[in-house]
Design an enzyme around this catalytic site. Structure first.
Site, PDB file in Angstrom:
ATOM      1  N   GLY A   1      11.302  -2.918   5.175  1.00 28.53           N
ATOM      2  CA  GLY A   1      10.600  -4.210   5.150  1.00 28.53           C
ATOM      3  C   GLY A   1      10.068  -4.516   3.754  1.00 28.53           C
ATOM      4  O   GLY A   1      10.231  -5.628   3.231  1.00 28.53           O
ATOM      5  N   HIS A   2       9.442  -3.502   3.116  1.00 28.40           N
ATOM      6  CA  HIS A   2       8.957  -3.693   1.745  1.00 28.40           C
ATOM      7  C   HIS A   2      10.126  -3.966   0.799  1.00 28.40           C
ATOM      8  O   HIS A   2      10.048  -4.813  -0.086  1.00 28.40           O
ATOM      9  CB  HIS A   2       8.246  -2.435   1.240  1.00 28.40           C
ATOM     10  CG  HIS A   2       7.000  -2.077   1.979  1.00 28.40           C
ATOM     11  ND1 HIS A   2       6.893  -0.949   2.743  1.00 28.40           N
ATOM     12  CD2 HIS A   2       5.804  -2.700   2.056  1.00 28.40           C
ATOM     13  CE1 HIS A   2       5.681  -0.877   3.260  1.00 28.40           C
ATOM     14  NE2 HIS A   2       4.997  -1.926   2.865  1.00 28.40           N
TER      15      HIS A   2
ATOM     16  N   ASP B   1       2.486  -9.291   9.259  1.00 31.16           N
ATOM     17  CA  ASP B   1       1.034  -9.462   9.152  1.00 31.16           C
ATOM     18  C   ASP B   1       0.753 -10.967   9.088  1.00 31.16           C
ATOM     19  O   ASP B   1       0.373 -11.498   8.041  1.00 31.16           O
ATOM     20  CB  ASP B   1       0.517  -8.740   7.903  1.00 31.16           C
ATOM     21  CG  ASP B   1       0.837  -7.263   7.941  1.00 31.16           C
ATOM     22  OD1 ASP B   1       0.369  -6.586   8.857  1.00 31.16           O
ATOM     23  OD2 ASP B   1       1.590  -6.787   7.076  1.00 31.16           O
TER      24      ASP B   1
ATOM     25  N   MET C   1       0.848  -1.200   0.000  1.00 32.00           N
ATOM     26  CA  MET C   1       0.000   0.000   0.000  1.00 32.00           C
ATOM     27  C   MET C   1       0.884   1.252   0.000  1.00 32.00           C
ATOM     28  O   MET C   1       0.421   2.347   0.330  1.00 32.00           O
ATOM     29  CB  MET C   1      -0.932  -0.009   1.216  1.00 32.00           C
ATOM     30  CG  MET C   1      -1.889  -1.199   1.184  1.00 32.00           C
ATOM     31  SD  MET C   1      -3.427  -0.924   2.055  1.00 32.00           S
ATOM     32  CE  MET C   1      -2.844  -0.677   3.697  1.00 32.00           C
TER      33      MET C   1
ATOM     34  N   LEU D   1       8.970  -2.600  11.557  1.00 34.16           N
ATOM     35  CA  LEU D   1       8.784  -1.489  10.621  1.00 34.16           C
ATOM     36  C   LEU D   1       7.361  -1.532  10.078  1.00 34.16           C
ATOM     37  O   LEU D   1       6.832  -2.601   9.764  1.00 34.16           O
ATOM     38  CB  LEU D   1       9.784  -1.587   9.464  1.00 34.16           C
ATOM     39  CG  LEU D   1      11.264  -1.527   9.839  1.00 34.16           C
ATOM     40  CD1 LEU D   1      12.133  -1.415   8.587  1.00 34.16           C
ATOM     41  CD2 LEU D   1      11.558  -0.357  10.782  1.00 34.16           C
ATOM     42  N   SER D   2       6.743  -0.370  10.003  1.00 35.22           N
ATOM     43  CA  SER D   2       5.369  -0.269   9.506  1.00 35.22           C
ATOM     44  C   SER D   2       5.183   1.121   8.920  1.00 35.22           C
ATOM     45  O   SER D   2       5.751   2.100   9.439  1.00 35.22           O
ATOM     46  CB  SER D   2       4.383  -0.469  10.669  1.00 35.22           C
ATOM     47  OG  SER D   2       3.116   0.044  10.322  1.00 35.22           O
TER      48      SER D   2
ATOM     49  N   LEU E   1       6.777   3.121   1.319  1.00 35.22           N
ATOM     50  CA  LEU E   1       7.659   1.959   1.449  1.00 35.22           C
ATOM     51  C   LEU E   1       8.756   2.177   2.489  1.00 35.22           C
ATOM     52  O   LEU E   1       9.259   3.286   2.652  1.00 35.22           O
ATOM     53  CB  LEU E   1       8.301   1.659   0.085  1.00 35.22           C
ATOM     54  CG  LEU E   1       7.313   1.404  -1.053  1.00 35.22           C
ATOM     55  CD1 LEU E   1       8.071   1.096  -2.349  1.00 35.22           C
ATOM     56  CD2 LEU E   1       6.355   0.266  -0.720  1.00 35.22           C
TER      57      LEU E   1
ATOM     58  N   ARG F   1       2.768   2.856   9.284  1.00 32.36           N
ATOM     59  CA  ARG F   1       2.047   3.681  10.263  1.00 32.36           C
ATOM     60  C   ARG F   1       2.987   4.294  11.308  1.00 32.36           C
ATOM     61  O   ARG F   1       2.574   5.195  12.033  1.00 32.36           O
ATOM     62  CB  ARG F   1       0.979   2.853  10.965  1.00 32.36           C
ATOM     63  CG  ARG F   1      -0.198   2.493  10.073  1.00 32.36           C
ATOM     64  CD  ARG F   1      -1.333   1.865  10.856  1.00 32.36           C
ATOM     65  NE  ARG F   1      -2.555   1.818  10.074  1.00 32.36           N
ATOM     66  CZ  ARG F   1      -2.960   0.746   9.382  1.00 32.36           C
ATOM     67  NH1 ARG F   1      -2.245  -0.352   9.386  1.00 32.36           N
ATOM     68  NH2 ARG F   1      -4.086   0.789   8.689  1.00 32.36           N
TER      69      ARG F   1
HETATM   70  O1  PAF Z   1      -0.066  -5.796   3.634  1.00 32.81           O
HETATM   71  C1  PAF Z   1      -0.482  -4.862   2.914  1.00 32.81           C
HETATM   72  O2  PAF Z   1       0.196  -3.852   2.684  1.00 32.81           O
HETATM   73  C2  PAF Z   1      -1.878  -4.964   2.321  1.00 32.81           C
HETATM   74  O3  PAF Z   1      -2.765  -5.583   3.199  1.00 32.81           O
HETATM   75  C3  PAF Z   1      -1.895  -5.655   0.938  1.00 32.81           C
HETATM   76  C4  PAF Z   1      -1.460  -7.094   1.037  1.00 32.81           C
HETATM   77  C5  PAF Z   1      -0.997  -4.902  -0.014  1.00 32.81           C
HETATM   78  C6  PAF Z   1      -3.316  -5.642   0.368  1.00 32.81           C
HETATM   79  O4  PAF Z   1      -3.792  -4.346   0.208  1.00 32.81           O
END
Ligand code: PAF
Length: 282
Positions: free
Chosen positions: A36-37, A152, A30, A186-187, A33, A189
Protein backbone atom coordinates in the site's frame (compact mmCIF):
# COMPACT_ATOMS: atom_id res chain seq x y z
CA UNK A 1 18.23 7.23 -2.87
CA UNK A 2 19.63 9.48 -0.20
CA UNK A 3 18.66 9.00 3.46
CA UNK A 4 18.70 12.03 5.77
CA UNK A 5 17.95 12.10 9.47
CA UNK A 6 18.07 15.79 10.31
CA UNK A 7 15.97 18.76 9.25
CA UNK A 8 19.02 20.68 8.08
CA UNK A 9 20.21 17.78 5.88
CA UNK A 10 16.68 17.52 4.53
CA UNK A 11 16.59 21.23 3.62
CA UNK A 12 20.02 20.97 2.01
CA UNK A 13 19.05 17.86 0.02
CA UNK A 14 15.92 19.61 -1.28
CA UNK A 15 17.72 22.85 -2.14
CA UNK A 16 19.03 21.53 -5.50
CA UNK A 17 15.62 20.16 -6.53
CA UNK A 18 14.01 23.49 -5.68
CA UNK A 19 16.63 25.54 -7.58
CA UNK A 20 16.14 23.30 -10.61
CA UNK A 21 12.38 23.97 -10.40
CA UNK A 22 11.63 20.28 -9.83
CA UNK A 23 8.21 19.30 -8.51
CA UNK A 24 8.35 17.60 -5.11
CA UNK A 25 6.08 14.73 -4.00
CA UNK A 26 5.75 13.69 -0.35
CA UNK A 27 4.66 10.31 1.02
CA UNK A 28 4.43 10.50 4.83
CA UNK A 29 4.63 7.07 6.54
CA UNK A 30 5.40 5.47 9.88
CA UNK A 31 7.48 2.77 8.19
CA UNK A 32 7.18 -1.01 8.16
CA UNK A 33 6.29 -0.47 4.54
CA UNK A 34 3.94 -2.71 2.60
CA UNK A 35 2.53 -2.73 -0.93
CA UNK A 36 0.00 0.00 0.00
CA UNK A 37 2.82 2.41 0.88
CA UNK A 38 4.78 1.41 -2.22
CA UNK A 39 1.78 2.24 -4.41
CA UNK A 40 1.77 5.75 -2.91
CA UNK A 41 5.50 6.12 -3.57
CA UNK A 42 5.20 4.85 -7.14
CA UNK A 43 2.38 7.34 -7.79
CA UNK A 44 4.57 10.16 -6.45
CA UNK A 45 7.51 9.02 -8.59
CA UNK A 46 5.26 8.98 -11.67
CA UNK A 47 3.88 12.48 -10.97
CA UNK A 48 6.84 14.38 -9.53
CA UNK A 49 10.48 14.96 -10.35
CA UNK A 50 11.62 14.51 -6.77
CA UNK A 51 9.93 12.09 -4.34
CA UNK A 52 10.43 12.29 -0.60
CA UNK A 53 9.22 9.53 1.73
CA UNK A 54 9.23 10.17 5.46
CA UNK A 55 9.42 7.42 8.05
CA UNK A 56 8.63 8.56 11.57
CA UNK A 57 6.67 6.66 14.23
CA UNK A 58 4.93 9.72 15.60
CA UNK A 59 4.45 9.43 19.40
CA UNK A 60 1.93 12.31 19.42
CA UNK A 61 -0.66 10.20 17.66
CA UNK A 62 -0.53 7.26 20.10
CA UNK A 63 -2.56 7.24 23.31
CA UNK A 64 -0.96 6.12 26.60
CA UNK A 65 -2.39 2.60 26.42
CA UNK A 66 -1.73 2.20 22.70
CA UNK A 67 0.90 0.27 20.78
CA UNK A 68 3.66 2.91 20.36
CA UNK A 69 6.34 0.61 21.82
CA UNK A 70 5.27 -2.48 19.92
CA UNK A 71 4.62 -0.60 16.65
CA UNK A 72 6.72 -2.46 14.07
CA UNK A 73 9.95 -0.70 13.07
CA UNK A 74 12.06 -1.94 10.16
CA UNK A 75 14.18 0.90 8.79
CA UNK A 76 16.78 -1.23 6.96
CA UNK A 77 14.11 -3.33 5.24
CA UNK A 78 12.10 -0.18 4.41
CA UNK A 79 15.17 1.58 2.97
CA UNK A 80 15.84 -1.37 0.65
CA UNK A 81 12.24 -1.48 -0.52
CA UNK A 82 12.11 2.26 -1.10
CA UNK A 83 15.34 2.38 -3.07
CA UNK A 84 13.73 0.03 -5.62
CA UNK A 85 10.74 2.32 -6.20
CA UNK A 86 12.59 5.33 -7.60
CA UNK A 87 12.13 7.36 -4.39
CA UNK A 88 14.81 10.08 -4.29
CA UNK A 89 14.98 10.99 -0.63
CA UNK A 90 14.13 9.25 2.64
CA UNK A 91 13.63 11.48 5.69
CA UNK A 92 13.89 9.37 8.85
CA UNK A 93 14.26 11.68 11.87
CA UNK A 94 14.27 10.58 15.51
CA UNK A 95 11.88 12.01 18.10
CA UNK A 96 14.24 14.72 19.37
CA UNK A 97 14.97 15.88 15.84
CA UNK A 98 11.26 16.19 15.15
CA UNK A 99 10.03 17.65 18.44
CA UNK A 100 13.09 18.86 20.38
CA UNK A 101 13.82 17.68 23.91
CA UNK A 102 10.84 16.16 25.73
CA UNK A 103 8.25 18.79 26.64
CA UNK A 104 9.71 21.63 24.55
CA UNK A 105 7.07 21.40 21.81
CA UNK A 106 4.09 23.60 22.75
CA UNK A 107 2.05 23.70 19.55
CA UNK A 108 -0.73 21.34 18.57
CA UNK A 109 -2.83 21.45 15.43
CA UNK A 110 -6.49 20.65 16.03
CA UNK A 111 -8.79 20.11 13.06
CA UNK A 112 -12.22 20.21 14.65
CA UNK A 113 -15.54 18.58 13.80
CA UNK A 114 -14.50 15.81 11.36
CA UNK A 115 -12.05 14.43 13.92
CA UNK A 116 -14.50 14.20 16.85
CA UNK A 117 -16.22 10.90 16.06
CA UNK A 118 -15.28 7.43 14.85
CA UNK A 119 -11.52 6.92 15.47
CA UNK A 120 -11.42 10.31 17.22
CA UNK A 121 -13.77 9.05 19.93
CA UNK A 122 -11.70 5.99 20.80
CA UNK A 123 -8.36 7.73 20.26
CA UNK A 124 -8.93 11.25 21.67
CA UNK A 125 -5.55 12.87 20.84
CA UNK A 126 -4.77 10.78 17.78
CA UNK A 127 -5.83 13.23 15.09
CA UNK A 128 -4.15 16.19 16.80
CA UNK A 129 -0.94 14.18 16.64
CA UNK A 130 -1.47 13.38 12.98
CA UNK A 131 -2.33 16.99 12.06
CA UNK A 132 0.67 18.30 13.99
CA UNK A 133 3.25 15.99 12.43
CA UNK A 134 1.81 16.38 8.92
CA UNK A 135 1.87 20.18 9.27
CA UNK A 136 5.53 19.98 10.29
CA UNK A 137 6.33 17.72 7.32
CA UNK A 138 4.50 20.06 4.96
CA UNK A 139 6.46 23.03 6.33
CA UNK A 140 9.81 21.23 6.20
CA UNK A 141 9.40 19.79 2.72
CA UNK A 142 6.96 22.18 0.96
CA UNK A 143 5.80 19.46 -1.40
CA UNK A 144 3.79 20.24 -4.52
CA UNK A 145 1.84 17.02 -4.05
CA UNK A 146 1.20 14.71 -1.09
CA UNK A 147 0.02 11.09 -1.16
CA UNK A 148 -2.13 9.36 1.44
CA UNK A 149 -4.04 6.07 1.47
CA UNK A 150 -7.85 6.15 1.58
CA UNK A 151 -7.83 3.26 4.05
CA UNK A 152 -7.40 5.97 6.69
CA UNK A 153 -10.43 7.81 5.35
CA UNK A 154 -10.98 10.05 8.38
CA UNK A 155 -7.28 10.96 8.33
CA UNK A 156 -7.57 11.74 4.61
CA UNK A 157 -10.50 14.11 5.24
CA UNK A 158 -8.53 15.75 8.04
CA UNK A 159 -5.56 16.40 5.73
CA UNK A 160 -7.89 17.77 3.06
CA UNK A 161 -9.37 20.20 5.61
CA UNK A 162 -5.92 21.10 6.98
CA UNK A 163 -4.60 21.95 3.50
CA UNK A 164 -7.63 24.15 2.79
CA UNK A 165 -7.69 25.87 6.20
CA UNK A 166 -3.95 26.60 6.47
CA UNK A 167 -3.53 27.55 2.78
CA UNK A 168 -0.97 24.90 1.96
CA UNK A 169 -0.34 25.00 -1.77
CA UNK A 170 -0.32 21.22 -2.03
CA UNK A 171 -2.26 18.88 -4.29
CA UNK A 172 -3.62 16.05 -2.18
CA UNK A 173 -3.83 12.57 -3.72
CA UNK A 174 -5.87 9.82 -2.04
CA UNK A 175 -5.09 6.34 -3.33
CA UNK A 176 -7.43 3.34 -3.05
CA UNK A 177 -6.84 0.86 -0.25
CA UNK A 178 -4.41 -1.92 -1.14
CA UNK A 179 -5.75 -5.35 -0.15
CA UNK A 180 -4.45 -8.90 -0.01
CA UNK A 181 -6.23 -11.79 -1.78
CA UNK A 182 -8.67 -12.21 1.12
CA UNK A 183 -9.75 -8.56 0.85
CA UNK A 184 -8.01 -7.61 4.11
CA UNK A 185 -6.72 -4.03 3.89
CA UNK A 186 -2.92 -3.97 4.05
CA UNK A 187 -1.69 -2.42 7.29
CA UNK A 188 1.60 -2.34 9.15
CA UNK A 189 -0.30 -3.77 12.13
CA UNK A 190 -1.36 -6.96 10.29
CA UNK A 191 1.91 -8.71 11.20
CA UNK A 192 0.78 -8.62 14.84
CA UNK A 193 -2.28 -10.80 14.08
CA UNK A 194 -2.18 -14.42 15.29
CA UNK A 195 -3.09 -17.00 12.65
CA UNK A 196 -6.61 -17.29 14.12
CA UNK A 197 -7.07 -13.49 14.09
CA UNK A 198 -5.67 -13.40 10.56
CA UNK A 199 -8.38 -15.86 9.47
CA UNK A 200 -11.12 -13.74 11.10
CA UNK A 201 -9.85 -10.35 9.87
CA UNK A 202 -11.22 -10.44 6.25
CA UNK A 203 -14.75 -10.47 7.72
CA UNK A 204 -14.40 -6.72 8.28
CA UNK A 205 -14.21 -5.84 4.57
CA UNK A 206 -16.81 -8.51 3.72
CA UNK A 207 -19.22 -6.92 6.21
CA UNK A 208 -18.58 -3.43 4.83
CA UNK A 209 -19.35 -4.68 1.32
CA UNK A 210 -22.48 -6.51 2.49
CA UNK A 211 -23.85 -3.42 4.24
CA UNK A 212 -23.04 -1.23 1.20
CA UNK A 213 -24.92 -3.68 -0.98
CA UNK A 214 -27.98 -3.57 1.30
CA UNK A 215 -28.00 0.24 1.15
CA UNK A 216 -27.65 0.19 -2.63
CA UNK A 217 -30.59 -2.21 -2.81
CA UNK A 218 -32.72 0.39 -1.01
CA UNK A 219 -32.45 -0.47 2.68
CA UNK A 220 -32.73 2.91 4.45
CA UNK A 221 -32.72 1.82 8.07
CA UNK A 222 -29.11 2.89 8.48
CA UNK A 223 -28.90 2.68 12.28
CA UNK A 224 -30.29 -0.84 12.21
CA UNK A 225 -27.82 -1.86 9.50
CA UNK A 226 -25.02 -0.55 11.71
CA UNK A 227 -26.08 -2.54 14.75
CA UNK A 228 -26.64 -5.72 12.72
CA UNK A 229 -23.18 -5.33 11.17
CA UNK A 230 -21.60 -4.88 14.61
CA UNK A 231 -23.36 -7.98 15.93
CA UNK A 232 -22.26 -10.01 12.93
CA UNK A 233 -18.62 -8.89 13.32
CA UNK A 234 -18.64 -9.77 17.02
CA UNK A 235 -20.01 -13.22 16.19
CA UNK A 236 -17.04 -13.71 13.85
CA UNK A 237 -14.48 -12.90 16.54
CA UNK A 238 -13.91 -9.22 15.69
CA UNK A 239 -14.82 -6.89 18.58
CA UNK A 240 -16.41 -3.82 16.97
CA UNK A 241 -15.13 -0.42 18.06
CA UNK A 242 -17.57 1.31 15.70
CA UNK A 243 -19.42 0.63 12.48
CA UNK A 244 -20.83 3.93 11.21
CA UNK A 245 -22.62 4.88 8.01
CA UNK A 246 -21.63 8.49 7.41
CA UNK A 247 -21.92 11.40 5.05
CA UNK A 248 -18.78 11.14 2.89
CA UNK A 249 -17.60 14.72 3.49
CA UNK A 250 -18.88 15.86 6.87
CA UNK A 251 -18.40 12.38 8.38
CA UNK A 252 -21.57 12.96 10.37
CA UNK A 253 -23.92 10.01 10.79
CA UNK A 254 -25.73 9.70 7.45
CA UNK A 255 -29.45 10.25 7.11
CA UNK A 256 -31.80 8.92 4.45
CA UNK A 257 -31.40 11.97 2.17
CA UNK A 258 -27.61 11.72 1.90
CA UNK A 259 -26.32 10.46 -1.43
CA UNK A 260 -22.55 10.28 -0.97
CA UNK A 261 -21.78 7.90 1.85
CA UNK A 262 -18.82 6.25 3.47
CA UNK A 263 -19.10 3.34 5.88
CA UNK A 264 -16.31 3.63 8.44
CA UNK A 265 -15.46 0.73 10.71
CA UNK A 266 -12.89 -0.27 13.31
CA UNK A 267 -12.61 -3.60 15.11
CA UNK A 268 -10.28 -5.24 17.57
CA UNK A 269 -8.81 -8.62 16.72
CA UNK A 270 -7.37 -9.32 20.17
CA UNK A 271 -5.39 -6.15 20.89
CA UNK A 272 -4.80 -5.36 17.21
CA UNK A 273 -7.02 -2.57 15.98
CA UNK A 274 -8.06 -2.79 12.32
CA UNK A 275 -9.85 -0.08 10.36
CA UNK A 276 -11.41 -0.09 6.93
CA UNK A 277 -14.11 1.68 4.95
CA UNK A 278 -16.24 1.50 1.82
CA UNK A 279 -17.54 4.52 -0.13
CA UNK A 280 -20.77 4.47 -2.07
CA UNK A 281 -23.08 6.80 -3.94
CA UNK A 282 -26.81 6.09 -3.91
O1 PAF B 1 -0.96 7.24 8.08
C1 PAF B 1 0.12 7.25 8.70
O2 PAF B 1 0.99 6.37 8.54
C2 PAF B 1 0.37 8.35 9.72
O3 PAF B 1 -0.79 8.70 10.39
C3 PAF B 1 1.06 9.59 9.10
C4 PAF B 1 0.17 10.26 8.09
C5 PAF B 1 2.36 9.19 8.46
C6 PAF B 1 1.35 10.62 10.20
O4 PAF B 1 2.20 10.10 11.17
Amino acid sequence: MLTVKTKSDLRQALHGARLAGHSIGLVPTMGNLHEGHLQLVRAAVADCQCTVTSIFVNPLQFGKSEDLNSYPRSLVYDTNLLSETGCDLLFAPDITEMYGIAGSMKTNILVSSITQNHCGKTRPKHFEGVATVVTKLFNLISPDQAYFGLKDYQQYRLIEQLIADLDFNIKLNGLPTARDDSGLALSSRNIRLSSEQRRAAPALYQQLQRTAELILRGNQDLRRLESEASRSLAAQGLEPDYFNICHARSLEMACQHDKDLVILAAVFAGDVRLIDNVSLTI
